[in-house]
Each structure stands twice: as structure tokens, then as C-alpha cells.
Design a protein around this motif. Structure first.
Motif, short mmCIF file in Angstrom:
data_model
loop_
_atom_site.label_atom_id
_atom_site.label_comp_id
_atom_site.label_asym_id
_atom_site.label_seq_id
_atom_site.Cartn_x
_atom_site.Cartn_y
_atom_site.Cartn_z
N ARG A 23 -4.65 9.44 1.39
CA ARG A 23 -5.03 8.37 2.30
C ARG A 23 -6.36 8.67 2.97
NH1 ARG A 23 0.83 8.49 4.80
NH2 ARG A 23 0.18 6.99 6.34
N PRO A 24 -7.03 7.63 3.53
CA PRO A 24 -8.36 7.85 4.11
C PRO A 24 -8.44 8.99 5.12
CG PRO A 24 -7.87 5.52 4.04
CD PRO A 24 -6.65 6.21 3.56
N ASP A 25 -7.36 9.24 5.87
CA ASP A 25 -7.47 10.33 6.85
C ASP A 25 -7.07 11.67 6.25
OD1 ASP A 25 -4.84 9.69 6.58
OD2 ASP A 25 -4.47 9.30 8.69
N GLY A 26 -6.90 11.74 4.95
CA GLY A 26 -6.66 13.02 4.28
C GLY A 26 -5.18 13.38 4.13
N ARG A 27 -4.29 12.51 4.62
CA ARG A 27 -2.87 12.86 4.52
C ARG A 27 -2.32 12.56 3.14
NH1 ARG A 27 0.49 9.62 8.44
NH2 ARG A 27 -1.23 8.16 8.66
N GLU A 28 -1.18 13.21 2.81
CA GLU A 28 -0.43 12.87 1.61
C GLU A 28 0.31 11.57 1.88
OE1 GLU A 28 -1.54 16.00 -0.54
OE2 GLU A 28 0.13 14.79 -1.25
N LEU A 29 0.87 10.97 0.81
CA LEU A 29 1.59 9.71 1.00
C LEU A 29 2.84 9.89 1.85
CD1 LEU A 29 1.43 8.04 -2.52
CD2 LEU A 29 -0.13 7.85 -0.61
N GLY A 30 3.44 11.08 1.78
CA GLY A 30 4.69 11.29 2.51
C GLY A 30 4.54 12.14 3.75
N GLU A 31 3.30 12.25 4.25
CA GLU A 31 3.06 13.15 5.38
C GLU A 31 2.95 12.37 6.68
OE1 GLU A 31 -0.26 15.72 4.51
OE2 GLU A 31 -0.45 16.18 6.64
N ILE A 207 4.02 4.34 1.67
CA ILE A 207 3.44 5.44 2.45
C ILE A 207 4.20 5.56 3.77
CG2 ILE A 207 1.13 5.30 1.49
CD1 ILE A 207 0.29 3.73 3.91
N VAL A 208 4.13 6.75 4.30
CA VAL A 208 4.91 7.07 5.49
C VAL A 208 3.97 7.06 6.71
CG1 VAL A 208 5.33 9.40 6.38
CG2 VAL A 208 6.99 8.34 4.87
N ASP A 209 4.48 6.62 7.88
CA ASP A 209 3.71 6.69 9.12
C ASP A 209 2.35 5.99 8.99
OD1 ASP A 209 2.47 9.42 11.22
OD2 ASP A 209 2.94 7.35 11.66
N PRO A 210 2.33 4.65 8.90
CA PRO A 210 1.05 3.95 8.73
C PRO A 210 0.23 3.93 10.01
CG PRO A 210 2.84 2.37 8.92
CD PRO A 210 3.47 3.72 8.94
N THR A 211 -1.10 3.98 9.87
CA THR A 211 -1.97 3.78 11.04
C THR A 211 -2.11 2.27 11.23
OG1 THR A 211 -3.93 3.68 9.69
CG2 THR A 211 -3.31 5.84 10.52
N ALA A 212 -2.81 1.88 12.30
CA ALA A 212 -2.93 0.45 12.59
C ALA A 212 -3.60 -0.31 11.44
CB ALA A 212 -3.68 0.24 13.90
N GLU A 213 -4.64 0.29 10.82
CA GLU A 213 -5.30 -0.42 9.69
C GLU A 213 -4.36 -0.55 8.52
OE1 GLU A 213 -9.31 2.25 10.32
OE2 GLU A 213 -8.13 2.40 8.49
N GLU A 214 -3.64 0.52 8.22
CA GLU A 214 -2.73 0.48 7.07
C GLU A 214 -1.62 -0.54 7.30
OE1 GLU A 214 -1.66 4.59 6.94
OE2 GLU A 214 -3.34 5.13 5.65
N GLU A 215 -1.18 -0.65 8.57
CA GLU A 215 -0.13 -1.63 8.90
C GLU A 215 -0.60 -3.04 8.65
OE1 GLU A 215 2.67 0.09 12.48
OE2 GLU A 215 1.40 -1.64 12.89
N SER A 216 -1.87 -3.33 9.01
CA SER A 216 -2.35 -4.71 8.87
C SER A 216 -2.58 -5.07 7.41
CB SER A 216 -3.62 -4.92 9.68
OG SER A 216 -4.59 -3.99 9.26
N LEU A 217 -2.77 -4.06 6.53
CA LEU A 217 -3.01 -4.36 5.12
C LEU A 217 -1.74 -4.28 4.28
CD1 LEU A 217 -6.19 -2.18 4.72
CD2 LEU A 217 -6.12 -4.65 4.75
N ALA A 218 -0.67 -3.72 4.86
CA ALA A 218 0.54 -3.52 4.07
C ALA A 218 1.23 -4.86 3.82
CB ALA A 218 1.50 -2.59 4.82
N SER A 219 1.98 -4.93 2.71
CA SER A 219 2.70 -6.17 2.42
C SER A 219 4.08 -6.16 3.07
CB SER A 219 2.81 -6.37 0.92
OG SER A 219 3.35 -5.22 0.32
N SER A 220 4.54 -4.99 3.49
CA SER A 220 5.87 -4.93 4.10
C SER A 220 6.01 -3.65 4.91
CB SER A 220 6.91 -4.99 2.98
OG SER A 220 8.19 -4.83 3.49
N LEU A 221 6.79 -3.71 5.98
CA LEU A 221 7.03 -2.51 6.80
C LEU A 221 8.53 -2.25 6.85
CD1 LEU A 221 4.80 -2.99 9.95
CD2 LEU A 221 4.51 -1.31 8.19
N ILE A 222 8.94 -0.99 6.76
CA ILE A 222 10.36 -0.64 6.83
C ILE A 222 10.53 0.43 7.90
CG2 ILE A 222 12.33 0.25 5.53
CD1 ILE A 222 10.71 -0.35 3.01
N THR A 223 11.53 0.27 8.75
CA THR A 223 11.83 1.34 9.71
C THR A 223 13.28 1.72 9.51
OG1 THR A 223 10.31 0.39 11.29
CG2 THR A 223 11.84 1.99 12.13
N ALA A 224 13.53 3.01 9.25
CA ALA A 224 14.90 3.50 9.06
C ALA A 224 15.20 4.47 10.19
CB ALA A 224 15.04 4.21 7.71
#
Lengths: 277, 193
Positions: A23-31, A207-224
Motif C-alpha cells: 500500500r502507499p504507506d508501505g504496509r502489507e495488505l494484512g498489516e 485490505i486491513v485497517d484502511p486510511t481515510a483515502e482508502e476508505e473513500s475509494l473502497a467498494s465495501s467496508l467490513i467490520t468484524a
């Protein structure tokens, strides 16, 4: 040059990183981002906690008041959560009455409290049908950088672990409450729910733990939300693209792992505040 | 319409008697009434219509959902439901075909006897179809309750909802049977889900 591309085509910009599994901030997808916790910072509140997940900063203050229990639940107290998203935290929130996101978050937190039975409401009752505690939990976001619900749940749990209620006895003669501030007790926490939020891109990448930009571009959000017995206290997916059962199962597995990390963090912080008391 | 259960043996897979009527109101562009047992929701859709400048989105339609309870004013609970319904409908609609327009979906609760959110979702889908809005997928709503004996009850009544230990509402897409929306209350184990 990259900044220009990011502004013009934000979705393509993120996709080019996701193709390389990062991801743009250098994290892994599951980090998850770095999570820090501070307990007991507000002296005027009965319990408080401040959590930072990356840049997202959320503070919870709990005030306890006395009230009469309701007639259809005479042996139960009340917990009233309220999530506030002030204009301070992000330019997308305007001043005025709470917007839809704040109200939906408040409802979500209320459902998590009820569903996970984090504390027994019977414990808040002082005398059946006469007196009970009301815990007003005010959760305020100071800096919004995505993943609000995770931070709210962690800060609420930490504040409930921190809160100390004075012992109250009812004076038999005057029938008034006698509050003894010298003798305080902690609440007994039954379950420790921890939330993990995921964002889905293009119906395929999670992806896990989205930032505000990632949230606005995502097609869906899940909270478990999971607790320590690996039970699911809440599975919140407010619409968005359809997902298959396997992907949902992956999310739950990741949420269970996250639960252990946060458990250790909260225990460490509570331990560190003990000698200073 | 029977649901396929995968793990737990359910007590009752049969849904309550359901009924639907479209084009019942004259003013909205699309309307539908959906009944599940005694629970009844009336939906009306207006659109595509003009949108306020501060709400307009340059490349897609702006969908607004309003849920009116039977008694009283809208509360926080209705807002949470509106968010669920709105995001599900936005994923189903081809909103890019109507940029800078507004779509308004109004849901009126006529009677609540359990499974309210799924009844709202079903009424919303039927009303959007009746309005002739282009959709990429159709969806349906279903509510399940897990009672104290760990039995799964589909389409619970209000009494069953009060006594259950977990309540889950899902919106399922008609083509691939995948989960579009999920809203749960109460604790349950992974297998039960």
C-alpha cells in the motif's frame, strides 16, 4: 510527479500499489497501523482512554451518574454510548447536529455493548427498582484518518477497564443515597470485544485497517468484532459489493488474530498504570 | 423460497407468508409494498431528479434513503438502518448512468413484527425496479435469529427476536448468492455464521 498522478487518478494510483501486494504507506495488505493507548488521562471523568491507530485519534470519557432503573428492567443499569465526529477531526464533517456516520457509529457501539455483554448491566444496579448507575460514554474523534469503528471499540473497552465507581449505600432512614468516594471499585469486564475493519477494492482485494483515502475509494467496508472466546459479537457490512463466504471467513480469521494483539496491548497498559495509583 | 443452510440444523427454514405489490402510489416514480407475515413496509422512489449543488456527485447519482418509523421521530436506530439500505442500493444501482441527479428512496414502516431491516431491503428493491431504474443486480433481505438452544430461526417475529441471543440480517445478491450487506447483533460462533 507521483503526487500529480495521485490527485488526478486516485483509484489507479492505489491499484498500482495493490498489484504489488502493498500500500502507499508501505504496509502489507494484512498489516495494521501502529496502535498506541493511554489510559486515565482525563481526571474529571470517572474513566477515560485515548487510542491512536496510525493518525486516527479517538478519546473516550465515561461519567457515571445515578438514576432510577426503568420499570421493565428494574435490576439493570444503563450504558449510553455517544460517538461524536466534530469538524475538528476532518473537513468532511460540518458543525451542527450529528451526521449519519456519527449516528450509525453510535448505534453500532450500542449493539456491540449489548451483543457482547461486555459488562453485566445487573452489576450497575445498586438497589433494585430504586437506584442504578448510568454510564455515559462519550467517544470523540480528534483526528479522522480512517478505521473509526476499531478505535471506538478499543477506547471504550480500555475506558471501561479504567473506570472506578464509588460505593453507594442507601440510607435506610432518609432513603437517600450515600456516596462514598473514598472506596472505589473497578467494574467486572466479562468479555473483551475487539473490532477489525477491512476495505474491499474492486470486489477482489481485501485490505486491513484502511486510511481515510482508502476508505473513500473502497467498494465495501467490513467490520468484524470478536471476543476472547472467538465468538463474533458483530459482523457489520453496511452494503457494498457482494462477497463470497470464503472471503468473509478470511476476514473473521484475521479479526481473531488482531484480537490477541490488542488484548496484549491493553493488558500491558493497564499493568503499567497500576503502581502509580 | 427456501434458504439453504450449511452447518446447523435449523428448526424452521420456511419463511412467513410474504406478499408484494408494485405501483400502488401515484406520485412517486416507483412504489412497492412488501409484507413478511405481519411486518409491512411501504417504499416510494423519486428519481432521477434534480440534486442540490452541495450534494451532487459529478459522475454518479446521489441516493438518499429515509426510513420513517411507525410512531415518533427518526432516531439513531433508523439512521443506522438507512446507512445499510443506502449502501446496498448504491452497490446494486447503475448510478453512473445518471450523473448529477438525485434518487430519493422513502421507506415507511407500516407495522413491525420482526425482521424489519430485511423487509425494508425487499421493499426497496421492488420499488427501485418499479421505478425503472437501471440495476446491475437484484437483492433480497433475510433475517435469521439464533435462539437460546442454538437453533436457527429464519424470518423471526418480534417475540422471537426479543428472546434470541443473536440476530443477523443479510442482503443477498440474486445472481451469485453472495452477501452484499450484513448487520448483526448478539454473539455467535463462527460455525453458526
Amino acid at each position: 510527479m507521483a503526487a500529480g498522478f495521485k490527485t488526478a487518478e486516485p483509484l489507479e494510483y492505489h491499484r498500482s500499489f495493490l498489484k504489488e501486494n502493498c500500500r502507499p504507506d508501505g504496509r502489507e495488505l494484512g498489516e495494521f497501523r501502529l496502535t498506541t493507548l493511554n489510559i486515565g488521562s482525563i481526571n474529571t471523568a470517572d474513566g477515560s482512554a485515548l487510542v491512536k491507530i496510525g493518525n486516527t485519534t479517538v478519546i473516550c470519557g465515561i461519567k457515571a451518574e445515578l438514576a432510577a432503573p426503568s420499570t421493565d428492567a428494574p435490576d439493570k443499569g444503563y450504558i449510553v454510548p455517544n460517538v461524536d465526529l466534530p469538524p475538528l477531526c476532518s473537513s468532511r464533517f460540518r458543525p451542527g447536529p450529528p451526521g449519519e456516520q456519527a449516528q450509525a457509529a453510535s448505534q453500532f457501539i450500542a449493539d456491540v455493548i449489548d451483543g457482547s455483554k461486555i459488562i453485566k448491566k445487573e452489576e450497575l444496579c445498586i438497589e433494585k427498582s430504586k437506584l442504578c448507575w448510568v454510564l455515559y460514554c462519550d467517544i470523540i474523534c480528534l483526528d479522522y484518518d480512517g478505521n473509526l469503528l476499531d478505535a471506538c471499540v478499543i477506547t471504550l473497552l480500555a475506558a471501561l477497564k479504567n473506570i472506578q465507581l464509588p460505593t453507594v449505600t442507601i440510607n435506610k432512614e432518609t432513603d437517600l443515597a450515600d456516596v462514598d468516594i473514598q472506596h472505589k471499585r473497578h467494574l467486572h469486564i466479562n468479555k473483551q470485544p475487539v473490532a477489525s475493519t477491512f476495505a474491499v477494492f474492486d470486489d477482489t482485494v481485501i485490505i486491513v485497517d484502511p486510511t481515510a483515502e482508502e476508505e473513500s475509494l473502497a467498494s465495501s467496508l467490513i467490520t468484524a468484532v470478536t471476543d476472547e472466546d472467538d465468538q463474533i459479537c458483530a459482523f457489520h457490512k453496511p452494503g457494498g459489493t457482494p462477497l463470497s463466504a470464503e472471503k468473509l471467513q478470511d476476514c473473521i480469521t484475521r479479526a481473531v488474530m488482531r484480537h490477541r494483539e490488542i488484548d496484549r496491548l491493553i493488558d500491558k497498559v493497564i499493568e503499567s498504570t497500576k503502581p502509580s495509583k | 423460497m427456501k434458504m439453504e443452510q450449511s452447518v446447523c440444523e435449523p428448526v424452521c427454514t420456511v419463511l412467513r407468508e410474504y406478499a408484494c405489490e408494485q405501483n400502488i402510489l401515484s406520485k412517486p416514480d416507483g412504489s412497492a409494498s412488501f409484507k413478511q407475515g405481519d411486518t409491512s413496509v411501504l417504499a416510494g422512489v423519486y428519481g432521477p431528479a434534480e440534486v442540490k449543488v452541495n450534494k451532487e456527485i459529478y459522475d454518479r447519482a446521489t441516493l438518499e434513503v429515509v426510513i420513517q418509523p411507525k410512531v415518533g421521530m427518526q432516531s439513531v436506530r433508523e439512521r443506522a438502518r438507512e446507512q445499510c439500505v443506502r449502501e446496498t442500493c448504491e452497490a446494486a444501482l447503475l448510478s453512473t448512468l445518471h450523473p448529477r441527479s438525485s434518487l430519493t428512496l422513502v421507506l415507511q414502516v407500516v407495522h413491525d413484527d420482526g425482521s424489519l431491516l430485511s423487509c425494508c431491503l425487499n421493499a426497496a428493491c421492488m420499488a427501485l425496479m418499479d421505478a425503472g431504474l437501471p440495476m446491475s443486480r437484484l437483492f433480497c433481505g433475510v433475517t435469521c435469529a439464533i435462539d437460546a438452544e442454538s437453533q436457527i430461526i429464519t424470518d423471526p417475529t418480534a417475540q422471537q427476536e426479543k428472546e434470541c441471543r443473536a440476530l443477523m440480517t443479510f442482503a443477498i445478491d440474486a445472481k451469485d448468492r453472495n452477501v452484499m450487506m450484513s448487520s448483526t447483533r448478539g454473539s455467535f460462533s463462527v460455525e453458526e455464521e
